[in-house]
Scaffold this motif. Structure first.
Motif, short mmCIF file in Angstrom:
data_model
loop_
_atom_site.label_atom_id
_atom_site.label_comp_id
_atom_site.label_asym_id
_atom_site.label_seq_id
_atom_site.Cartn_x
_atom_site.Cartn_y
_atom_site.Cartn_z
N ALA A 1 47.75 50.90 37.66
CA ALA A 1 49.13 50.43 37.51
C ALA A 1 49.19 48.93 37.25
CB ALA A 1 49.95 50.79 38.75
N ASP A 2 48.21 48.17 37.77
CA ASP A 2 48.19 46.72 37.57
C ASP A 2 47.43 46.30 36.30
OD1 ASP A 2 45.51 47.00 38.23
OD2 ASP A 2 45.67 45.89 40.12
N GLY A 3 46.97 47.26 35.53
CA GLY A 3 46.31 46.95 34.25
C GLY A 3 44.79 46.94 34.29
N ARG A 4 44.18 47.05 35.48
CA ARG A 4 42.72 47.06 35.57
C ARG A 4 42.16 48.29 34.87
NH1 ARG A 4 41.25 48.51 40.43
NH2 ARG A 4 43.38 49.00 41.01
N LEU A 5 41.05 48.11 34.18
CA LEU A 5 40.33 49.22 33.56
C LEU A 5 39.63 50.02 34.66
CD1 LEU A 5 39.62 50.46 30.81
CD2 LEU A 5 37.62 48.98 30.76
N LEU A 6 39.79 51.36 34.63
CA LEU A 6 39.22 52.21 35.67
C LEU A 6 38.12 53.11 35.11
CD1 LEU A 6 42.51 53.44 37.38
CD2 LEU A 6 40.98 51.64 38.18
#
Length: 147
Positions: free
Chosen positions: A131-136
């Protein structure tokens, strides 16, 4: 042998696979996304037996992934069109396509490209982001059973 239904499984992946079926069904959906609508078009594209195609089309209609409509040329035949549920499979097919391009072909050997229609440029690889834009990655996720 009849397969076991996964429609009541807790896992959304299992339920999705139950609805979509086998590889033939995904290939039918792929072809429908690229404009095929008639039984004969699917059969010619996929080279599958009529009885198998008939079963897969019937199952995709029953699952709400395809719908049947009167032929656009006014003929006696019906045509198959994707429902919204079917069109929502697009990112799934793109993910499979991109995985196949990466892992099932020697580097640079895949000759079929998926392009952005407006710019005629290759589509970027799909990414899963928080949700915060980090690549998972898989290591960054977990599953939880909701009450």
């Amino acid at each position: 042998m009849r397969r076991t239904s996964l429609n009541d499984a807790d896992c959304p992946v299992a339920r999705a696979l139950d609805a979509v079926g086998d590889w033939w069904s995904l290939l039918i959906v792929r072809d429908a996304m690229f404009g095929l609508r008639r039984f004969g078009e699917f059969q010619k594209s996929l080279g599958m037996a009529k009885n198998i195609l008939t079963t897969r089309l019937r199952d995709l209609v029953a699952a709400g992934i395809l719908d049947t409509v009167p032929a656009t040329d006014g003929g006696a035949y019906k045509e198959y069109v994707l429902t919204q549920k079917g069109r929502d499979l697009f990112p799934v097919l793109v993910a499979l396509r991109q995985w196949g391009e990466t892992h099932q072909f020697p580097t640079g050997a895949c000759r079929i490209e998926l392009l952005d229609r407006e710019k005629a440029e290759p589509v970027r690889p799909l990414e899963l982001r928080a949700a915060d834009g980090r690549l998972l990655s898989d290591a960054d996720t977990m599953i939880r059973l909701r009450n």
